[in-house]
Design a protein around this motif. Sequence first.
Motif, PDB file in Angstrom:
ATOM      1  N   SER A 240       0.818  -1.239   0.184  1.00 24.97           N
ATOM      2  CA  SER A 240       0.071   0.121  -0.090  1.00 24.97           C
ATOM      3  C   SER A 240       0.927   1.039   0.032  1.00 24.97           C
ATOM      4  CB  SER A 240      -0.671   0.042   1.236  1.00 24.97           C
ATOM      5  OG  SER A 240      -1.762   1.328   1.184  1.00 24.97           O
ATOM      6  N   HIS A 243       2.471   1.588  -3.478  1.00 19.19           N
ATOM      7  CA  HIS A 243       1.446   2.193  -4.425  1.00 19.19           C
ATOM      8  C   HIS A 243       1.073   3.733  -4.102  1.00 19.19           C
ATOM      9  CE1 HIS A 243      -0.424  -2.082  -5.008  1.00 19.19           C
ATOM     10  NE2 HIS A 243       0.794  -1.811  -5.555  1.00 19.19           N
ATOM     11  N   GLY A 244       1.387   4.000  -2.685  1.00 21.48           N
ATOM     12  CA  GLY A 244       1.185   5.553  -2.528  1.00 21.48           C
ATOM     13  C   GLY A 244       2.499   6.399  -2.962  1.00 21.48           C
ATOM     14  N   HIS A 246       5.424   6.093  -1.300  1.00 23.50           N
ATOM     15  CA  HIS A 246       6.248   6.141  -0.140  1.00 23.50           C
ATOM     16  C   HIS A 246       7.701   5.400  -0.526  1.00 23.50           C
ATOM     17  CE1 HIS A 246       3.661   8.137   2.805  1.00 23.50           C
ATOM     18  NE2 HIS A 246       2.485   7.526   2.047  1.00 23.50           N
ATOM     19  N   ALA A 300      -6.217  10.642   2.636  1.00 23.67           N
ATOM     20  CA  ALA A 300      -4.691  10.889   2.432  1.00 23.67           C
ATOM     21  C   ALA A 300      -3.841  10.291   3.377  1.00 23.67           C
ATOM     22  CB  ALA A 300      -4.432  12.433   2.177  1.00 23.67           C
ATOM     23  N   GLN A 301      -3.303   9.076   2.923  1.00 28.07           N
ATOM     24  CA  GLN A 301      -2.542   8.444   3.948  1.00 28.07           C
ATOM     25  C   GLN A 301      -1.062   8.733   3.866  1.00 28.07           C
ATOM     26  OE1 GLN A 301      -3.561   5.418   6.070  1.00 28.07           O
ATOM     27  NE2 GLN A 301      -5.232   6.677   5.644  1.00 28.07           N
ATOM     28  N   SER A 302      -0.844   9.464   4.735  1.00 26.38           N
ATOM     29  CA  SER A 302       0.740   9.860   5.077  1.00 26.38           C
ATOM     30  C   SER A 302       1.576   9.096   5.922  1.00 26.38           C
ATOM     31  CB  SER A 302       0.636  11.131   6.008  1.00 26.38           C
ATOM     32  OG  SER A 302       0.295  11.127   7.069  1.00 26.38           O
ATOM     33  N   TYR A 306       0.432   5.807   8.597  1.00 29.91           N
ATOM     34  CA  TYR A 306       0.670   4.687   8.378  1.00 29.91           C
ATOM     35  C   TYR A 306       1.626   4.141   9.771  1.00 29.91           C
ATOM     36  CZ  TYR A 306      -0.258   3.739   3.709  1.00 29.91           C
ATOM     37  OH  TYR A 306      -0.829   3.408   2.558  1.00 29.91           O
ATOM     38  N   TRP A 368      -6.165  -0.228   0.283  1.00 31.63           N
ATOM     39  CA  TRP A 368      -5.760  -0.227   1.761  1.00 31.63           C
ATOM     40  C   TRP A 368      -7.059   0.023   2.732  1.00 31.63           C
ATOM     41  CZ3 TRP A 368      -2.287  -1.647   5.163  1.00 31.63           C
ATOM     42  CH2 TRP A 368      -2.221  -1.092   6.315  1.00 31.63           C
TER      43      TRP A 368
END
Length: 391
Positions: A240, A243-244, A246, A300-302, A306, A368
């Motif tokens: 995840s 894909h984002g 990171h 928005a997953q920072s 995580y 996710w």
Amino acid sequence: MKTPAQDLAVLAIGQALTSTVVSLLTAVSSLSGEHLAPSPAFSTLPVTATVLGALAMVYPASTLMGRLGRRSGFLLKALAGIAGGALGCAALWAHSFALLVAGAFLLGVFSAFGQYYRFAAIDATSDDAERTRAVSLVMGAGVAGGIAGPWLGSASGAWWPGVPYAGAFAALALVCVALAVSQLFLSSGLGRQDAAAPLPTDSAAGGGRAALGADFYAATALCAVGFAVMTLVMNAAPLSMHHGGHSLRDSSRVLQAHFALMYLPAFATPWLAARLGLRGLVAAGLAAGAAGCALAQWPAQSFGLYVVELGLAGVAWSFVFNGATLLTAQTYPAPQRARAQGLNASLVYLANVAAAFAAGGLLHWQGWAAVNLACLPLLAAGAWLLARRAA
């Protein structure tokens, strides 16, 4: 004669070395498979072989240790690890994918025995307060391996530059040698089932082995929920994050936080259990898991999110799995110990396997947020079981 404190110290060392092997293997198994596989479609076959090896051995391991004792069982485990590491190293030198798969299967056998350190800690003690402290000490020691394994895999993977990953498997075998030496210091009779003790009979069935009660299955299901939720989240998180956008460094740091919070809270378990009770401890773990899953619904997953989500997943596993293990130990008589512990470990591992296979598909098809949504019904079922058992 060794004291319980000495046995617990040896078990803690064994747990730390075991988690070192498991985390090291996690770091290199798929990469070495990709390096040797005849087709990319088979690159995860070594991982599958490890799962199958563990699944095949997880129940027989309990029976063996019931007959031979924990020391003999953990020595057999270490030997399987040495053989698996040696085969993996040889496979990379010989460029043999079949040898790598065989070595991975043996490392699955190794992993199966590792399920029993928590029960060995219980065997080494006599009352509930001591059991809680014992499980806390032994399971908490795993944090050392969670940190050491990935570092060792990185440091040893380039021992032989022309043979990628061979050094990591050699290092794994050496860790298993150290494990074998450490387990020689366990009491020889620890965990051994008294062959002369008659098994309780089930009068309703006209004799034979007693059926394990509803409380046993409820506590075992809680163990399974704790493990399945952790596995779903942990396995999906690196992909995840990738894909984002990171970096690999970011995902490694998130996993380090996750591993640390899987094991470090165990040291607070006695204090928390004394104030909340074991059911309260499990409830706190279920709440932590639900909070992490709720945060994963944020659009928005920072990096920071995580860290918090995987940290909460680690805390949830620690409280639910360790608390439910202690609850399980209250649900069966001594003559049923090997059977009950083997069944518990088998059901937990089946849930773990199902979660491991589901994580990739859920992430690929739904993302996710959906992986975490899938955890919520499991956590709700755990809460229902806990309330039902407490009633």
